[in-house]
Design a protein around this motif. Structure first.
Motif, PDB file in Angstrom:
ATOM      1  N   ARG A 161       3.886   3.700  -7.800  1.00  0.00           N
ATOM      2  CA  ARG A 161       3.392   4.732  -6.894  1.00  0.00           C
ATOM      3  C   ARG A 161       4.374   5.877  -6.726  1.00  0.00           C
ATOM      4  O   ARG A 161       4.040   6.897  -6.149  1.00  0.00           O
ATOM      5  CB  ARG A 161       3.090   4.122  -5.523  1.00  0.00           C
ATOM      6  CG  ARG A 161       1.827   3.280  -5.544  1.00  0.00           C
ATOM      7  CD  ARG A 161       1.531   2.760  -4.195  1.00  0.00           C
ATOM      8  NE  ARG A 161       2.307   1.529  -4.052  1.00  0.00           N
ATOM      9  CZ  ARG A 161       2.350   0.788  -2.979  1.00  0.00           C
ATOM     10  NH1 ARG A 161       1.706   1.137  -1.913  1.00  0.00           N
ATOM     11  NH2 ARG A 161       3.056  -0.316  -2.945  1.00  0.00           N
ATOM     12  N   ALA A 192       8.918  10.622  -1.643  1.00  0.00           N
ATOM     13  CA  ALA A 192       7.897   9.587  -1.751  1.00  0.00           C
ATOM     14  C   ALA A 192       8.366   8.283  -1.101  1.00  0.00           C
ATOM     15  O   ALA A 192       7.549   7.536  -0.551  1.00  0.00           O
ATOM     16  CB  ALA A 192       7.548   9.346  -3.217  1.00  0.00           C
ATOM     17  N   ALA A 249       4.612  12.829   1.450  1.00  0.00           N
ATOM     18  CA  ALA A 249       3.752  11.937   0.674  1.00  0.00           C
ATOM     19  C   ALA A 249       3.346  10.724   1.508  1.00  0.00           C
ATOM     20  O   ALA A 249       2.188  10.288   1.460  1.00  0.00           O
ATOM     21  CB  ALA A 249       4.472  11.479  -0.594  1.00  0.00           C
ATOM     22  N   ALA A 250       4.278  10.187   2.291  1.00  0.00           N
ATOM     23  CA  ALA A 250       3.961   9.043   3.147  1.00  0.00           C
ATOM     24  C   ALA A 250       2.960   9.444   4.228  1.00  0.00           C
ATOM     25  O   ALA A 250       2.041   8.675   4.550  1.00  0.00           O
ATOM     26  CB  ALA A 250       5.237   8.494   3.779  1.00  0.00           C
ATOM     27  N   ARG A 253       0.669  11.794   4.015  1.00  0.00           N
ATOM     28  CA  ARG A 253      -0.646  11.944   3.385  1.00  0.00           C
ATOM     29  C   ARG A 253      -1.284  10.578   3.130  1.00  0.00           C
ATOM     30  O   ARG A 253      -2.481  10.403   3.330  1.00  0.00           O
ATOM     31  CB  ARG A 253      -0.527  12.720   2.077  1.00  0.00           C
ATOM     32  CG  ARG A 253      -0.380  14.213   2.273  1.00  0.00           C
ATOM     33  CD  ARG A 253      -0.598  14.953   0.973  1.00  0.00           C
ATOM     34  NE  ARG A 253       0.300  14.536  -0.085  1.00  0.00           N
ATOM     35  CZ  ARG A 253       1.470  15.110  -0.363  1.00  0.00           C
ATOM     36  NH1 ARG A 253       1.862  16.145   0.333  1.00  0.00           N
ATOM     37  NH2 ARG A 253       2.221  14.662  -1.338  1.00  0.00           N
ATOM     38  N   GLU A 254      -0.472   9.633   2.680  1.00  0.00           N
ATOM     39  CA  GLU A 254      -0.974   8.279   2.401  1.00  0.00           C
ATOM     40  C   GLU A 254      -1.487   7.622   3.681  1.00  0.00           C
ATOM     41  O   GLU A 254      -2.569   7.022   3.695  1.00  0.00           O
ATOM     42  CB  GLU A 254       0.138   7.435   1.777  1.00  0.00           C
ATOM     43  CG  GLU A 254      -0.267   6.027   1.426  1.00  0.00           C
ATOM     44  CD  GLU A 254      -1.161   5.946   0.209  1.00  0.00           C
ATOM     45  OE1 GLU A 254      -1.861   4.922   0.080  1.00  0.00           O
ATOM     46  OE2 GLU A 254      -1.195   6.886  -0.595  1.00  0.00           O
ATOM     47  N   ALA A 256      -4.747   9.190   4.733  1.00  0.00           N
ATOM     48  CA  ALA A 256      -5.857   8.727   3.895  1.00  0.00           C
ATOM     49  C   ALA A 256      -6.307   7.329   4.326  1.00  0.00           C
ATOM     50  O   ALA A 256      -7.510   7.036   4.360  1.00  0.00           O
ATOM     51  CB  ALA A 256      -5.451   8.721   2.426  1.00  0.00           C
ATOM     52  N   LEU A 257      -5.353   6.475   4.678  1.00  0.00           N
ATOM     53  CA  LEU A 257      -5.703   5.136   5.164  1.00  0.00           C
ATOM     54  C   LEU A 257      -6.498   5.222   6.461  1.00  0.00           C
ATOM     55  O   LEU A 257      -7.499   4.517   6.642  1.00  0.00           O
ATOM     56  CB  LEU A 257      -4.439   4.304   5.387  1.00  0.00           C
ATOM     57  CG  LEU A 257      -3.687   3.840   4.155  1.00  0.00           C
ATOM     58  CD1 LEU A 257      -2.395   3.151   4.542  1.00  0.00           C
ATOM     59  CD2 LEU A 257      -4.539   2.905   3.333  1.00  0.00           C
ATOM     60  N   ARG A 276     -11.883   3.677  -0.144  1.00  0.00           N
ATOM     61  CA  ARG A 276     -10.667   4.353  -0.625  1.00  0.00           C
ATOM     62  C   ARG A 276     -10.841   4.849  -2.044  1.00  0.00           C
ATOM     63  O   ARG A 276     -10.405   5.952  -2.376  1.00  0.00           O
ATOM     64  CB  ARG A 276      -9.462   3.392  -0.569  1.00  0.00           C
ATOM     65  CG  ARG A 276      -9.009   3.198   0.833  1.00  0.00           C
ATOM     66  CD  ARG A 276      -7.562   3.069   1.042  1.00  0.00           C
ATOM     67  NE  ARG A 276      -6.717   3.902   0.252  1.00  0.00           N
ATOM     68  CZ  ARG A 276      -5.495   3.578  -0.099  1.00  0.00           C
ATOM     69  NH1 ARG A 276      -4.998   2.430   0.243  1.00  0.00           N
ATOM     70  NH2 ARG A 276      -4.752   4.389  -0.794  1.00  0.00           N
ATOM     71  N   ALA A 287     -10.698   8.680  -3.208  1.00  0.00           N
ATOM     72  CA  ALA A 287      -9.699   9.108  -4.197  1.00  0.00           C
ATOM     73  C   ALA A 287     -10.366   9.820  -5.368  1.00  0.00           C
ATOM     74  O   ALA A 287      -9.804  10.759  -5.928  1.00  0.00           O
ATOM     75  CB  ALA A 287      -8.903   7.918  -4.692  1.00  0.00           C
TER      76      ALA A 287
END
Length: 177
Positions: A43, A91, A98-99, A101-102, A105-106, A167, A171
């Motif tokens: 990742r 990341a 990046a974290a 955004r992740e 998204a979750l 998800r 994506a």
């Protein structure tokens, strides 16, 4: 020797202490990378050339040999440009962009899952409008199964599968809003 600019009298490059701090920072980054699993490494934007060195560092358990391999990994990492190392740091950073955004998204996927379970066909139609590539029939079946699992106090297999499908759909597509 770095040298001094003859005109201004200023030093031309970073001090030896600064170079050492930067090298130790890269060494620490290498140590953190070697502690990650293969799935976590995939990742991250780690260059392919570094992956064998990271795996080798992870494989070696003897203290001194591990330390020597870690130093070699850091040397290989210093050959990469600073933008690559910054991208890896970002990341890996919990508070990095990046974290964030992740995590966002979750949260969106969890929100959609709850809406699909509570809202029925109307919520499913909204989801399909936002993400047209999603499989309507499969999502409807998973939502029904998840609700059935809740009623019967069974393990949440369909509940988790519904989350994975949401998800993947999110994506694959970007919402059309």
């Amino acid at each position: 020797m770095r040298g001094i600019d003859e005109d201004s009298g200023e030093y031309l490059g970073p001090s030896r202490s600064q170079r050492r701090r930067e090298a130790l920072d890269v060494l620490e980054l290498g140590r953190r990378l070697s502690e990650l699993t293969d799935a976590q490494l995939e990742r991250l934007p780690v260059p392919e050339a570094l992956l064998p060195h990271i795996r080798e560092t992870r494989r070696i358990t003897s203290h001194i040999a591990h330390k020597r391999q870690l130093a070699y990994l850091a040397k290989q990492m210093r050959r990469e440009d600073e933008e690559t190392l910054d991208a890896i740091r970002d990341a890996m950073d919990e508070s990095g962009e990046a974290a964030r955004r992740e995590v966002a998204a979750l949260h969106r996927a969890e929100s959609w899952r709850e809406r699909l379970l509570d809202g029925g066909d109307a919520a499913l139609a909204e989801f399909i409008d936002a993400f047209p590539a999603a499989d309507r029939q499969h999502l409807r079946q998973l939502a029904r199964n998840a609700l059935d699992e809740r009623k019967r106090n069974k393990p949440p297999r369909a509940f988790r599968e519904l989350f994975r499908e949401i998800r993947e759909a999110m994506a694959d597509d970007t919402p059309e809003e």
